[in-house]
Design a protein around this motif. Sequence first.
Motif, short mmCIF file in Angstrom:
data_model
loop_
_atom_site.label_atom_id
_atom_site.label_comp_id
_atom_site.label_asym_id
_atom_site.label_seq_id
_atom_site.Cartn_x
_atom_site.Cartn_y
_atom_site.Cartn_z
N ILE A 124 -1.59 13.76 -4.42
CA ILE A 124 -1.63 12.68 -5.65
C ILE A 124 -1.97 13.79 -6.87
O ILE A 124 -1.44 13.72 -8.13
N LYS A 128 0.76 -1.22 -0.07
CA LYS A 128 -0.01 0.08 -0.09
C LYS A 128 0.89 1.26 -0.13
O LYS A 128 0.62 2.35 -0.43
N ASP A 129 1.87 1.14 0.77
CA ASP A 129 2.98 2.21 0.64
C ASP A 129 3.54 2.76 -0.59
O ASP A 129 3.59 3.69 -0.95
N ASN A 147 -7.15 15.24 -2.81
CA ASN A 147 -5.90 15.02 -2.30
C ASN A 147 -4.81 15.85 -3.09
O ASN A 147 -4.43 15.45 -4.29
N ARG A 167 0.85 4.44 -2.85
CA ARG A 167 0.81 5.72 -2.64
C ARG A 167 1.99 6.67 -2.86
O ARG A 167 2.01 7.72 -3.55
#
Length: 395
Positions: free
Chosen positions: A264, A95-96, A261, A99
């Motif tokens: 992002i 997951k890191d 975000n 991201r």
Amino acid sequence: MAEAERPALLLVDGTNYLFRAFHALGERIRGGQPTNAVYGLANSLIKLREDHPGAALACAMDARGKTFRHEFYPEYKGTRKETDPDLIAQIEPAKDVVRALGAALYCVAGVEADDVIATLARQGLDAGVDVYVASSDKDLKYLVAAGCRIIDPKDGSIEDARRIKERYGVPPELMNDYLALCGDAADNIPGIPKVGAKTAAKWLLEYKDLAGVVANRDAIKGKVGENLRANLDKLELSRRLVQLKADPALVEEICQRFSFNPQIKARMLRSKAPAGAAVKAVAAERLAAAADFAQAARLLQGAARLGVAAALTPGDACGKKIASLAIYMEDRALYVALAPIEEEKDQAADRKAALAFLTKLLANEKLEICAFGAKEILHALANDGVAAAAKIHDV
């Protein structure tokens, strides 16, 4: 003048890619930890980004716990072996990685990654966006009928309706009916005993769809006909299990994640995401000094609903704190770096003023906040003494 390129949305089945990488790559240990699945996922995401440089990128992964399918079929996926501990250890690092590569990450409790992808795909298609789905899961093939294109993880090739028909014997719109008849041993979906791929395709082409097969069940001869008539209850169950859940409420909630975000957004801009893509570009106002937070407090006074995204410092849950935080309201975004950022060491905000601002903001019981990773954010805030009375929705 050349015709403008249509915006594109690339949806990646992160769970599918992670499992594939784990089983395809040999053991890879770094720092005493297994890394083969994470390494493979990172390579795949980078390659997908390179192949589709203008697309907004989102990655869906299965959340922990059971799904709505277990509610009406407790045996769902019951035949699967226990997940290898070395793979489990790589899920959170994966997951890191997602991201870090600037992709939106979706892990929604109660549904699977496929359901999230189906939801986002339909939203993208409705918005006139070219949608690509990267996954080898057969239950996502039906999306091709709606206009999606499937990316085969094996070689990056595009699966269109013709290729799916050649491979499975039925067009994309019949894939769910096909899977309901055949079943799926991997997910413990029963199907009809002794009905294989060729028989399922033959019936569907002859009788148009699953409803047609059921309506003509008495005309089907032999043992397979008997099995069909004797297992109509299993057929209905199988159909429900393979049907992906494209929840309108989930659409409303989850798609906000593409717009609030700024981190992002900035990464997507670096990847040259086209104007009008699923990621909404919002200029973020950086908060640093006490005066900035005072002004932001006035701006947000009376706000009823906000979006929040955060990056956390490394460490376990007991030690993590907020490293940076973004707040989104309508077409305005605020950004604060509470910890020095490697490439912006002089940009850390006045931490005392920032925490006072967040404490006052989150004390508003009438405020609704949509966040992703809300639990982790709340833990990190608590580590700094900040409690939340506001209503938090984790998308």
